[in-house]
Design a protein around this motif. Structure first.
Motif, PDB file in Angstrom:
ATOM      1  N   ALA A  57       0.818  -1.213   0.000  1.00 31.19           N
ATOM      2  CA  ALA A  57       0.000   0.000   0.000  1.00 31.19           C
ATOM      3  C   ALA A  57       0.852   1.264   0.000  1.00 31.19           C
ATOM      4  O   ALA A  57       0.490   2.266  -0.618  1.00 31.19           O
ATOM      5  N   ALA A  58       1.998   1.221   0.693  1.00 33.72           N
ATOM      6  CA  ALA A  58       2.837   2.412   0.802  1.00 33.72           C
ATOM      7  C   ALA A  58       3.346   2.857  -0.565  1.00 33.72           C
ATOM      8  O   ALA A  58       3.255   4.043  -0.920  1.00 33.72           O
ATOM      9  N   GLU A  59       3.871   1.913  -1.344  1.00 28.87           N
ATOM     10  CA  GLU A  59       4.439   2.284  -2.642  1.00 28.87           C
ATOM     11  C   GLU A  59       3.366   2.714  -3.633  1.00 28.87           C
ATOM     12  O   GLU A  59       3.475   3.768  -4.259  1.00 28.87           O
ATOM     13  N   VAL A  60       2.330   1.898  -3.768  1.00 29.62           N
ATOM     14  CA  VAL A  60       1.288   2.263  -4.734  1.00 29.62           C
ATOM     15  C   VAL A  60       0.515   3.483  -4.236  1.00 29.62           C
ATOM     16  O   VAL A  60       0.010   4.287  -5.035  1.00 29.62           O
ATOM     17  N   GLY A  61       0.445   3.658  -2.908  1.00 23.44           N
ATOM     18  CA  GLY A  61      -0.276   4.792  -2.352  1.00 23.44           C
ATOM     19  C   GLY A  61       0.394   6.112  -2.647  1.00 23.44           C
ATOM     20  O   GLY A  61      -0.282   7.125  -2.873  1.00 23.44           O
ATOM     21  N   ILE A  62       1.724   6.138  -2.630  1.00 25.18           N
ATOM     22  CA  ILE A  62       2.449   7.371  -2.948  1.00 25.18           C
ATOM     23  C   ILE A  62       2.158   7.806  -4.380  1.00 25.18           C
ATOM     24  O   ILE A  62       1.989   8.991  -4.667  1.00 25.18           O
ATOM     25  N   VAL A  63       2.081   6.836  -5.285  1.00 30.72           N
ATOM     26  CA  VAL A  63       1.775   7.146  -6.687  1.00 30.72           C
ATOM     27  C   VAL A  63       0.309   7.511  -6.860  1.00 30.72           C
ATOM     28  O   VAL A  63      -0.044   8.417  -7.637  1.00 30.72           O
ATOM     29  N   VAL A  80       3.325   7.112 -15.273  1.00 32.96           N
ATOM     30  CA  VAL A  80       3.971   6.806 -13.987  1.00 32.96           C
ATOM     31  C   VAL A  80       4.699   5.468 -14.024  1.00 32.96           C
ATOM     32  O   VAL A  80       5.717   5.279 -13.355  1.00 32.96           O
ATOM     33  N   GLY A  81       4.172   4.532 -14.808  1.00 35.02           N
ATOM     34  CA  GLY A  81       4.801   3.215 -14.885  1.00 35.02           C
ATOM     35  C   GLY A  81       6.176   3.224 -15.515  1.00 35.02           C
ATOM     36  O   GLY A  81       6.994   2.338 -15.250  1.00 35.02           O
ATOM     37  N   SER A  82       6.467   4.226 -16.341  1.00 35.52           N
ATOM     38  CA  SER A  82       7.791   4.334 -16.959  1.00 35.52           C
ATOM     39  C   SER A  82       8.717   5.254 -16.171  1.00 35.52           C
ATOM     40  O   SER A  82       9.936   5.126 -16.249  1.00 35.52           O
ATOM     41  N   VAL A  83       8.131   6.175 -15.394  1.00 36.03           N
ATOM     42  CA  VAL A  83       8.949   7.091 -14.600  1.00 36.03           C
ATOM     43  C   VAL A  83       9.642   6.353 -13.459  1.00 36.03           C
ATOM     44  O   VAL A  83      10.786   6.667 -13.106  1.00 36.03           O
ATOM     45  N   ILE A  84       8.967   5.366 -12.887  1.00 34.79           N
ATOM     46  CA  ILE A  84       9.550   4.618 -11.757  1.00 34.79           C
ATOM     47  C   ILE A  84      10.878   3.962 -12.144  1.00 34.79           C
ATOM     48  O   ILE A  84      11.895   4.188 -11.478  1.00 34.79           O
ATOM     49  N   VAL A 181      10.307   1.234   5.561  1.00 33.69           N
ATOM     50  CA  VAL A 181      10.254   2.639   5.948  1.00 33.69           C
ATOM     51  C   VAL A 181       9.408   3.470   4.988  1.00 33.69           C
ATOM     52  O   VAL A 181       9.018   4.600   5.300  1.00 33.69           O
ATOM     53  N   SER A 182       9.100   2.920   3.841  1.00 34.24           N
ATOM     54  CA  SER A 182       8.258   3.635   2.868  1.00 34.24           C
ATOM     55  C   SER A 182       6.883   3.970   3.450  1.00 34.24           C
ATOM     56  O   SER A 182       6.229   4.901   2.970  1.00 34.24           O
ATOM     57  N   MET A 183       6.445   3.240   4.486  1.00 33.19           N
ATOM     58  CA  MET A 183       5.150   3.539   5.104  1.00 33.19           C
ATOM     59  C   MET A 183       5.140   4.944   5.697  1.00 33.19           C
ATOM     60  O   MET A 183       4.132   5.648   5.643  1.00 33.19           O
ATOM     61  N   PHE A 184       6.259   5.356   6.288  1.00 30.68           N
ATOM     62  CA  PHE A 184       6.336   6.694   6.865  1.00 30.68           C
ATOM     63  C   PHE A 184       6.336   7.767   5.778  1.00 30.68           C
ATOM     64  O   PHE A 184       5.763   8.850   5.960  1.00 30.68           O
ATOM     65  N   TRP A 185       6.995   7.467   4.667  1.00 33.73           N
ATOM     66  CA  TRP A 185       6.972   8.412   3.547  1.00 33.73           C
ATOM     67  C   TRP A 185       5.571   8.511   2.961  1.00 33.73           C
ATOM     68  O   TRP A 185       5.131   9.606   2.553  1.00 33.73           O
ATOM     69  N   ALA A 238       6.119   9.353  -8.552  1.00 36.74           N
ATOM     70  CA  ALA A 238       6.534   8.113  -9.199  1.00 36.74           C
ATOM     71  C   ALA A 238       8.052   7.946  -9.120  1.00 36.74           C
ATOM     72  O   ALA A 238       8.562   6.852  -8.852  1.00 36.74           O
ATOM     73  N   ALA A 239       8.778   9.049  -9.336  1.00 36.13           N
ATOM     74  CA  ALA A 239      10.233   8.991  -9.245  1.00 36.13           C
ATOM     75  C   ALA A 239      10.678   8.659  -7.829  1.00 36.13           C
ATOM     76  O   ALA A 239      11.647   7.912  -7.623  1.00 36.13           O
ATOM     77  N   PHE A 240       9.980   9.187  -6.843  1.00 40.53           N
ATOM     78  CA  PHE A 240      10.328   8.913  -5.449  1.00 40.53           C
ATOM     79  C   PHE A 240      10.153   7.435  -5.127  1.00 40.53           C
ATOM     80  O   PHE A 240      10.962   6.844  -4.403  1.00 40.53           O
ATOM     81  N   VAL A 241       9.097   6.830  -5.658  1.00 41.28           N
ATOM     82  CA  VAL A 241       8.899   5.388  -5.461  1.00 41.28           C
ATOM     83  C   VAL A 241      10.030   4.602  -6.118  1.00 41.28           C
ATOM     84  O   VAL A 241      10.515   3.603  -5.573  1.00 41.28           O
ATOM     85  N   GLY A 242      10.476   5.066  -7.286  1.00 43.00           N
ATOM     86  CA  GLY A 242      11.609   4.423  -7.938  1.00 43.00           C
ATOM     87  C   GLY A 242      12.860   4.489  -7.077  1.00 43.00           C
ATOM     88  O   GLY A 242      13.628   3.519  -6.976  1.00 43.00           O
TER      89      GLY A 242
END
Length: 339
Positions: A57-63, A80-84, A181-185, A238-242
């Motif tokens: 949820a954390a990763e897809v949620g950020i996007v 977004v799928g290519s930016v990651i 830690v992505s949950m906090f982000w 999207a870049a941040f998730v990457g």
């Protein structure tokens, strides 16, 4: 206050809550969690299950958050799928292949997302081409450039990077060996986007653009600049998730991120955002993201056929669209009665 008055006030509050756009999403979340809690048992309801779906949820949620803002404004972002992978590959090449400090690579990766978002927003606002077509075109363009530069510079479609201890700690570590830690982000993104949409004046502008772009422009709202900014926010997220994926797994792959395209849109729609724009909430997007993640991981813990997961997600999507229309009609009828 009398008992009758308290009961009337309570009934009115429940009636108002039932007309909220995320009301149907919350009901779906409760039903889905109860279903998989029954099938998955103590493992799913315990730390292993929670960490599994929260990490997803954390990763897809950020996007999903900025994608949701764009959909509220009546736009779409498929790129977004290519930016990651583009951002993670950029950071990995800069800091892994060339050996520059991790912050430099991270800045270059995030800059890639901002650049793609700017190009998307510029093309959408300066041409008559629908955002769907523009972002599909940019998606394939970024995919091709990422693959081409990776092979040209590194000679491979995979680049490794071993981050320093501090960078790893804040961007790619697992707390207790389970919770990323992505949950906090994600929580930080939720608070920031909630303030943007529901507290700041910009939120009213976003809803106005989604409701009627021409009227919003005539009212003095900077529709072009705001649209470009929303696309840049989507590219940044999207870049941040990457970057998070790169620091977590210490490797960048060209062929990653495609699942985020439709997963993020599904989270937004399940969360009560109208496909026609002009309506939605951050709370609803969060609920839709959690619901999607629970289904995604609940299939594994329950031992069901993985194909069942696709059926459930598809059914959730259809139910969400139908319930969105229903709850919106209820809200409109309630507003009409008040007038």
């Amino acid at each position: 206050m009398s008992i009758r008055s308290e009961g009337r006030a309570s009934g009115l509050s429940l009636s108002m809550l039932a007309r909220r756009p995320e009301a149907g999403s919350f009901v779906g979340l409760v039903v889905v969690y109860a279903f998989f809690a029954f099938l998955g048992g103590a493992v799913f309801t315990g730390a292993p299950g929670w960490s599994s779906w929260l990490n997803i949820a954390a990763e897809v949620g950020i996007v999903a958050l900025p994608v949701g803002l764009l959909m509220i404004a009546g736009e779409l972002d498929i790129s977004v799928g290519s930016v990651i992978p583009a951002s993670s590959m950029t950071a990995a090449i800069v800091s892994g292949h060339y050996g520059l400090p991790a912050p430099v690579g991270i800045a270059c990766g995030l800059g890639t997302g901002l650049l793609v978002g700017f190009v998307n927003g510029y093309l959408v606002t300066r041409t008559r081409i629908p955002s769907l077509i523009v972002t599909i075109g940019s998606m394939f363009g970024v995919m091709g450039l990422t693959l081409g530069f990776a092979v040209l510079i590194v000679g491979s479609t995979s680049v490794s990077l071993v981050p320093d201890a501090f960078t790893k700690l804040i961007l790619g570590t697992f707390i207790g060996g389970m919770f990323n830690v992505s949950m906090f982000w994600w929580a930080a993104f939720v608070v920031s986007v909630f303030f943007l949409l529901h507290v700041s004046p910009v939120g009213n502008w976003i809803f106005a653009i989604g409701g009627d772009r021409e009227s919003a422009r005539n009212a003095g709202i900077p529709t072009r600049q705001l649209t470009v900014a929303l696309y840049m926010l989507s590219g940044f997220a999207a870049a941040f998730v990457g970057i998070l994926q790169l620091m977590t797994y210490q490797s960048a792959q060209v062929a990653t991120g495609q699942s985020f395209i439709f997963n993020s849109i599904m989270c937004v729609v399940i969360g009560g955002v109208l496909l026609t724009g002009g309506s939605g909430s951050v709370i609803g997007i969060v609920i839709g993201t959690v619901t999607f993640a629970i289904v995604n991981q609940g299939i594994f813990f329950s031992g069901l056929d993985p194909n069942i997961g696709s059926v459930i997600i598809g059914a959730l999507l259809l139910a969400a669209v139908l319930s969105n229309d229903t709850f919106r009609a209820l809200a409109l009828s309630y507003s009409a009665k008040k007038k």
